[in-house]
Design an enzyme around this catalytic site. Structure first.
Site, PDB file in Angstrom:
ATOM      1  N   TYR A 141       0.810  -1.184   0.086  1.00  0.00           N
ATOM      2  CA  TYR A 141      -0.171   0.106  -0.072  1.00  0.00           C
ATOM      3  C   TYR A 141       0.721   1.364   0.065  1.00  0.00           C
ATOM      4  CZ  TYR A 141      -3.715  -3.382   0.780  1.00  0.00           C
ATOM      5  OH  TYR A 141      -4.622  -4.156   0.685  1.00  0.00           O
ATOM      6  N   PRO A 150     -11.219  -0.291  -2.965  1.00  0.00           N
ATOM      7  CA  PRO A 150     -12.515  -0.965  -3.712  1.00  0.00           C
ATOM      8  C   PRO A 150     -13.867  -0.156  -3.351  1.00  0.00           C
ATOM      9  CG  PRO A 150     -11.292  -2.283  -2.025  1.00  0.00           C
ATOM     10  CD  PRO A 150     -10.700  -1.147  -1.805  1.00  0.00           C
ATOM     11  N   HIS A 205      -7.631   0.980   1.193  1.00  0.00           N
ATOM     12  CA  HIS A 205      -7.363  -0.130   1.341  1.00  0.00           C
ATOM     13  C   HIS A 205      -6.372  -0.420   2.398  1.00  0.00           C
ATOM     14  CE1 HIS A 205      -7.973  -4.404   0.778  1.00  0.00           C
ATOM     15  NE2 HIS A 205      -8.006  -4.451  -0.399  1.00  0.00           N
ATOM     16  N   SER A 216     -11.796 -12.065  -5.372  1.00  0.00           N
ATOM     17  CA  SER A 216     -11.863 -12.090  -4.208  1.00  0.00           C
ATOM     18  C   SER A 216     -13.266 -12.268  -3.958  1.00  0.00           C
ATOM     19  CB  SER A 216     -11.790 -10.582  -3.591  1.00  0.00           C
ATOM     20  OG  SER A 216     -11.698 -10.668  -2.061  1.00  0.00           O
TER      21      SER A 216
END
Length: 631
Positions: free
Chosen positions: A112, A125, A348, A559
C-alpha cells in the site's frame, strides 16, 4: 518486481497490516479486546522446503518445461544446507519471535504505502448497495441521516468493546482491523505514504465530514453529553449543509486525492503551506468518516444501472460528475446519490473487505428499524464549512488531477451483474464448496476466451493470527488446468469431466485451508525477498527469475466478499492485461463485479461476465446429466 507484487496484491487481495500507527494501545482499548488479541496465535513462518515444493507445483501449469527446469535448479541451490535460503529463513523466524506479526508492517508498506499508482481504481474497492427508492434531496438526506446514525451505532460497539468476536472454522479471528477503519486517513508523501489513526487521541474525533457540490463541512455528531445525535437532528444538520452549498462552480479540491501518489504528495505539501488549507485538511483527516452527497448521474437503463453504480463508487464518474466530491485518502466514504444510488469506497491500507461488509450489514439492519428516539428540541450549531485558498499553482494541480482522473474513467471497463440461476444452494447440494465451484467456473470462462490458463489471485484471510491480513489462494492449479482443458473436449466422457472437476474443487479447498492457516507460499516468498533486501548485498536468483515475474502477473485478481446485504464489492485489475473479479454468493443468486481496462484489446469485462455465466450453467448441466458415481 516489488512494484508488480505490490500492485497485484493490493488489488486482488484487499489487504493490510493492521498496526497503522502502532499496535493497539493498552491505554484505551484495554479490557476484552486486548485479552482477546493476546490469546491469538502468531503468524507462522512456513517451512522453507514446503514453500519451495508448493511454488514449483504452482508454476507447473503456467511456465514452459524448460523455464520450470531452470527454476527447479535455482530452488535446489537456494535450499542447500547452510545456503542463502536457510539464512533468510532463520532471519524470518527471528523476526517472527520478536514481532507481533512478522508480515504485517512489511505488507502495509509494500502493498500500500510504497505503491505509487493512484488509490482510485488501482487500490480502493467500492461497494454497491441496493438501489434506494428515493429520487429527491429529502429522500437522499433522510437516508444519509439514518446511515450516519447506523455507523455511529456500530462505532459504539467498537468503543465499548462489545463487538462480537468473529470465527472462521471454529477459530477466533483478529479484530484489529475494526479499530483501524474509523477516524483514520492516508497521508500522501512524495516517496511513501503514511496512515494516521486518531481513535486513540486524548480527545478522539466527534465529527464526520460531509461533502456536497465539492464543498466540505464538519458535522459534529455527538451532543455535549457524549450521546450521538438522533436521526432527526442529523437530518436537520444535513439540510443546513445542503442549503449552504448550492453553488456548483466550486473548485473540486478533493480530486487532488485521486492523482498519482508522488504528484499528490508534492501538491499536498504545497496545499498545506497555507494555514487555512492545513486546518481544513486536518479536519477531513481526523473525521470519523466522510459522507458524499452526490449529484444525480446520467440516467442508465435497468440492466446497466448496477454497472453505472459500480463505477460511481469506484471513481465518481469523472470530473464533470462526482469525482471531485470525494477525499479518496479517507478510509471510509459513504456515497449517497440524489438518484438513489448508494454505496461506499474505502482506502485499502487499513483493512480488507470483510470488516467493511460487516459494518455495512450492521448499518443496513439498523436502518430498517423505525426511530423511537424523541428528538431533543435544543438548537444545534451550524455545521462548519471548510475553506480552501486556491493559488494558481493549486489550480494547476487540480486541472492535472482532473485530466488524469478522466483518463482513468475512460480506461476502466466494468460490468456488474447478477447471476440469477442459482446461488450457494446448488454447489452445496453437490457437496462442493461454493467458493471453489465459482473459482473453477472462472477458470473455465478465462480459458474459453483466452485459450490459456493464467496465474489467479484469490484473497485468503490470515485473521486467525494476531494482526493478520491476507495471503494468496492460487486458484489456477495443475488440477484446475486439467479440468478446464477436458471440459470442452468431445473425446472426454462426462464421468471423467466430473471426476476432474471434483478433484479441482477439492484441490482448491485444500489450498484455501492451507492459506488461512498461514501455510501458503506468496507471503512467505515475499518475506524471504524482503529479508534478502535487508540482509544481503544481492537478491537471490529465484527472485530475478522469469518464473517469479510470471507467477506474480495475476491476470485474474479475485475476491469472494460474502455479505448478508444484497451488495457487491468491486475493484480494478492489478495488471494492465488482467481482470478484477469480486463476488458475493447469496443463497439463490450471485452478485458479480468484473473489471478490465479498455486500453487492453485482449480483455473485455462484459465478455468475461458472460463467459462466467455460461461456465456456471455448463458445469451445473454437466453435474445434473452425469449419474452420481463413486468419485
Amino acid at each position: 518486481m516489488l512494484g508488480i507484487l505490490a500492485r497485484t496484491m493490493v488489488k486482488a487481495g484487499m489487504v493490510k497490516p493492521s498496526c497503522l500507527v502502532k499496535p493497539v494501545s493498552v491505554t484505551r482499548i484495554a479490557g476484552r479486546y486486548l485479552a482477546h488479541q493476546e490469546g491469538l496465535p502468531k503468524l507462522p513462518v512456513p517451512p522453507l522446503q514446503q514453500t519451495c515444493e508448493r511454488y514449483l507445483a504452482a508454476l507447473t501449469p503456467i511456465v514452459d518445461p524448460e523455464e520450470l527446469n531452470h527454476t527447479r535448479k535455482l530452488l535446489e541451490e537456494f535450499q542447500k544446507p547452510g545456503g542463502v535460503g536457510e539464512r533468510l529463513q532463520k532471519g524470518l523466524e527471528q523476526r517472527g519471535k520478536k514481532m507481533e506479526n512478522w508480515l504485517s508492517d512489511w505488507w502495509l508498506q509494500t502493498a500500500y504505502l510504497d505503491y505509487r499508482m493512484p488509490v482510485v481504481v488501482h487500490s480502493s474497492p467500492g461497494v454497491v448497495l441496493p438501489r434506494m427508492e428515493f429520487s429527491d434531496r429529502q429522500g437522499q438526506m433522510r437516508y444519509a441521516a439514518k446511515l450516519i446514525a447506523g455507523v455511529l451505532d456500530f462505532k459504539s460497539m467498537i468503543d465499548n468493546e462489545t463487538l462480537p468476536v468473529e470465527y472462521l472454522g471454529g477459530k477466533p479471528l483478529c479484530m484489529n482491523q475494526y479499530y483501524q477503519v474509523l477516524s483514520s486517513c492516508r497521508i500522501p508523501g512524495t516517496k511513501r505514504d503514511t496512515v494516521v489513526n486518531y481513535t486513540l487521541d486524548k480527545r478522539p474525533p466527534t465529527h464526520i465530514t460531509v461533502v456536497h457540490n465539492f464543498q466540505f463541512f464538519v458535522l459534529d455528531v455527538y451532543n455535549s453529553d457524549g450521546t450521538p445525535l438522533t436521526v432527526d437532528q442529523i437530518y436537520i444538520q444535513l439540510e443546513k449543509i445542503w442549503n449552504s452549498s448550492l453553488q456548483t462552480n466550486k473548485e473540486p479540491i478533493g480530486i487532488l486525492t485521486s492523482n498519482h501518489r508522488n504528484s499528490w504528495g508534492k501538491a499536498y505539501d504545497n496545499l498545506i503551506k497555507d494555514k487555512t488549507n492545513q486546518e481544513s485538511v486536518r479536519a477531513i483527516q481526523k473525521s470519523i468518516f466522510t459522507v458524499c452527497l452526490d449529484a444525480p448521474m446520467p440516467h442508465a437503463s435497468d440492466d446497466m444501472y448496477r454497472t453505472r453504480a459500480g463505477v460511481q463508487m469506484l471513481h465518481g464518474g469523472g470530473s464533470r460528475w462526482n469525482s471531485g466530491n470525494r477525499w479518496f485518502d479517507k478510509t471510509l466514504q459513504f456515497i449517497i446519490g440524489e438518484d438513489g444510488t448508494c454505496g461506499l469506497i474505502y482506502e485499502h491500507a487499513p483493512a480488507e473487505g470483510p470488516p467493511i461488509v460487516s459494518l455495512i450489514d450492521h448499518v443496513v439492519e439498523y436502518m430498517k428499524k423505525s426511530e423511537m428516539v424523541r428528538t431533543p428540541m435544543v438548537p444545534l450549531r451550524m455545521p462548519q464549512k471548510l475553506h480552501f485558498n486556491i493559488t494558481p499553482e493549486i489550480k494547476m494541480d487540480i486541472e492535472e488531477a482532473k485530466q488524469n482522473m478522466n483518463i482513468m474513467v475512460h480506461d476502466l471497463d466494468m460490468k456488474v451483474s447478477v447471476f440469477s440461476h442459482f446461488g450457494k444452494d446448488f454447489p452445496k447440494s453437490q457437496k462442493m464448496s461454493p467458493d471453489a465451484f465459482i473459482q473453477m467456473a472462472l477458470q473455465l470462462a478465462y480459458y474459453r476466451i483466452h485459450k490459456r490458463c493464467c496465474p489467479t489471485y484469490e484473497s485468503a484471510s490470515l485473521r486467525m493470527f494476531r494482526l493478520g491480513r491476507t495471503d494468496t489462494i492460487r486458484s489456477m492449479s495443475i488440477d484446475s488446468d486439467k479440468f478446464v482443458k477436458a471440459m470442452d473436449d468431445p473425446a472426454k466422457h462426462n464421468i471423467e469431466k466430473v471426476a476432474l472437476l471434483d478433484k479441482a474443487v477439492k484441490a482448491h479447498r485444500a489450498y484455501a485451508d492451507m492459506a488461512i492457516r498461514g501455510q501458503a507460499i506468496d507471503r512467505h516468498l515475499l518475506g524471504l525477498k524482503l529479508q534478502a533486501i535487508e540482509d544481503l548485498a544481492a537478491l537471490p536468483e529465484i527472485f530475478m527469475d522469469t518464473s517469479y515475474a510470471v507467477a506474480l502477473h495475476f491476470n485474474l485478481s479475485t475476491s469472494q466478499v460474502p455479505a448478508k446485504t444484497n451488495c457487491v464489492m468491486c475493484f480494478g485489475p492489478v495488471v494492465s492485461d488482467g481482470y478484477g473479479v469480486c463476488y458475493n454468493p447469496m443463497d439463490t443468486h450471485i452478485n458479480f463485479a468484473v473489471s478490465a481496462f479498455n486500453s487492453c484489446q485482449d480483455t473485455n469485462a462484459a465478455r468475461l461476465a458472460q463467459a462466467l455465466e455460461d461456465a456456471l450453467l455448463d458445469i451445473k448441466t454437466l453435474l445434473e446429466q452425469t449419474p452420481k458415481a463413486k468419485l
